[in-house]
Write a protein that holds these residues in place. Structure first.
Motif, mmCIF file in Angstrom:
data_model
loop_
_atom_site.group_PDB
_atom_site.id
_atom_site.type_symbol
_atom_site.label_atom_id
_atom_site.label_comp_id
_atom_site.label_asym_id
_atom_site.label_seq_id
_atom_site.Cartn_x
_atom_site.Cartn_y
_atom_site.Cartn_z
ATOM 1 N N VAL A 177 -2.244 55.543 67.040
ATOM 2 C CA VAL A 177 -3.313 55.731 68.023
ATOM 3 C C VAL A 177 -3.945 54.369 68.292
ATOM 4 O O VAL A 177 -4.387 53.685 67.367
ATOM 5 C CB VAL A 177 -4.385 56.721 67.529
ATOM 6 C CG1 VAL A 177 -5.444 56.928 68.619
ATOM 7 C CG2 VAL A 177 -3.753 58.057 67.147
ATOM 8 N N VAL A 178 -3.976 53.993 69.553
ATOM 9 C CA VAL A 178 -4.472 52.688 69.986
ATOM 10 C C VAL A 178 -5.739 52.906 70.813
ATOM 11 O O VAL A 178 -5.715 53.645 71.802
ATOM 12 C CB VAL A 178 -3.416 51.954 70.833
ATOM 13 C CG1 VAL A 178 -3.944 50.606 71.314
ATOM 14 C CG2 VAL A 178 -2.122 51.782 70.039
ATOM 15 N N ALA A 179 -6.836 52.296 70.415
ATOM 16 C CA ALA A 179 -8.073 52.410 71.184
ATOM 17 C C ALA A 179 -8.152 51.282 72.209
ATOM 18 O O ALA A 179 -7.938 50.116 71.887
ATOM 19 C CB ALA A 179 -9.285 52.364 70.263
ATOM 20 N N ARG A 180 -8.480 51.653 73.436
ATOM 21 C CA ARG A 180 -8.661 50.696 74.531
ATOM 22 C C ARG A 180 -10.109 50.821 75.013
ATOM 23 O O ARG A 180 -10.497 51.844 75.569
ATOM 24 C CB ARG A 180 -7.694 51.011 75.680
ATOM 25 C CG ARG A 180 -7.896 50.172 76.929
ATOM 26 C CD ARG A 180 -7.056 50.713 78.070
ATOM 27 N NE ARG A 180 -7.312 49.997 79.316
ATOM 28 C CZ ARG A 180 -8.293 50.294 80.168
ATOM 29 N NH1 ARG A 180 -9.126 51.291 79.899
ATOM 30 N NH2 ARG A 180 -8.435 49.599 81.280
ATOM 31 N N VAL A 181 -10.903 49.776 74.778
ATOM 32 C CA VAL A 181 -12.344 49.838 75.021
ATOM 33 C C VAL A 181 -12.741 48.778 76.046
ATOM 34 O O VAL A 181 -12.498 47.589 75.835
ATOM 35 C CB VAL A 181 -13.130 49.610 73.711
ATOM 36 C CG1 VAL A 181 -14.630 49.619 73.975
ATOM 37 C CG2 VAL A 181 -12.752 50.662 72.676
#
Length: 245
Positions: free
Chosen positions: A89-93
């Motif tokens: 799971v990759v968070a893009r903020v």
């Protein structure tokens, strides 16, 4: 699929977008349930190689929705689901992150944010503690720096979040920074990704097993306290809480 969670897919990467901009993507009971359902779908779908968790609007998440908060057990379940999901799971903020939103980031495997993003553990300012979100945060963050921001509620920037261990990277162009990461995940064997993630998250899951019940009870007790009621009332009324000197 729920209206609060946007979904799209490109070359095996499923993008889940927090889409409750009217509440700055605050973690309401409905949003937590919707995200948990979407993650469950991704975990069962063999065509999903990785998940990107992102947001619409200028805030990734403002933390718990004070008008419709999730039960602490539901938040623990969501955080554990992110950690245990057999897909990276990759968070893009590209916006701001507060309180419980930082728990979501810490539960992700890889995290990237724009340099303009800001972060804060604001719980102490409304009379509660970052209890449940500590489950993924404490095993992964620098303890000395974490103590400062847990205890003061100060705002910090993306570069400091990298130093803390809450972010993998920060860049002016987040999508450009994520491109080689997502390419690497697409080139990796699904079985190997799942087992490698299991190795990386073992210590975090030990913390869940050991501390989840105690931290859930602490969260429930604090949210029901008189000081928390004052803190939340002051926050919603945009005034200082009674204890501010």
């Amino acid at each position: 699929m729920t209206a609060l969670i946007g979904r799209s897919r490109a070359r095996g990467v499923e993008t889940l977008s927090l889409d409750a901009t009217d509440t700055r993507n605050a973690l309401s009971a409905a949003l937590v349930t919707g995200l948990a359902d979407a993650l469950a779908d991704c975990g069962k779908d063999p065509e999903v190689r990785a998940v990107v968790l992102t947001h619409t609007g200028g805030t990734f998440s403002a933390g718990a929705d004070l008008r419709d908060p999730p039960h602490p057990d539901a938040l623990v379940g969501l955080l554990r689901q992110l950690v245990e999901l057999p897909r990276p799971v990759v968070a893009r903020v590209t916006g701001h992150v507060r309180a419980g939103g930082l728990g979501l980031l810490a539960a992700c495997d890889i995290t990237a944010a724009a340099g303009t993003a800001t972060f804060a553990f604001t719980e102490v300012r409304i009379g509660v503690a970052p209890a449940v979100i500590s489950l993924p945060i404490v095993p992964r963050a620098d303890p000395r720096a974490l103590a400062r921001y847990y205890l003061t509620g100060e705002r910090f920037d993306a570069a400091e979040a990298v130093r803390l261990g809450l972010l993998t990277t920060t860049a002016d162009d987040v999508d450009a920074a994520l491109a080689p990461i997502l390419d690497g995940l697409r080139r990796s064997c699904p079985q190997a990704l799942a087992e490698t993630k299991r190795l990386l998250t073992a210590r975090v899951l030990e913390t869940f097993d050991r501390d989840a019940a105690d931290l859930t009870a602490l969260s429930a007790r604090l949210f029901a306290s008189d000081q928390a009621r004052e803190g939340m009332t002051a926050f919603l009324g945009k005034r200082d809480a009674a204890w501010v000197v």
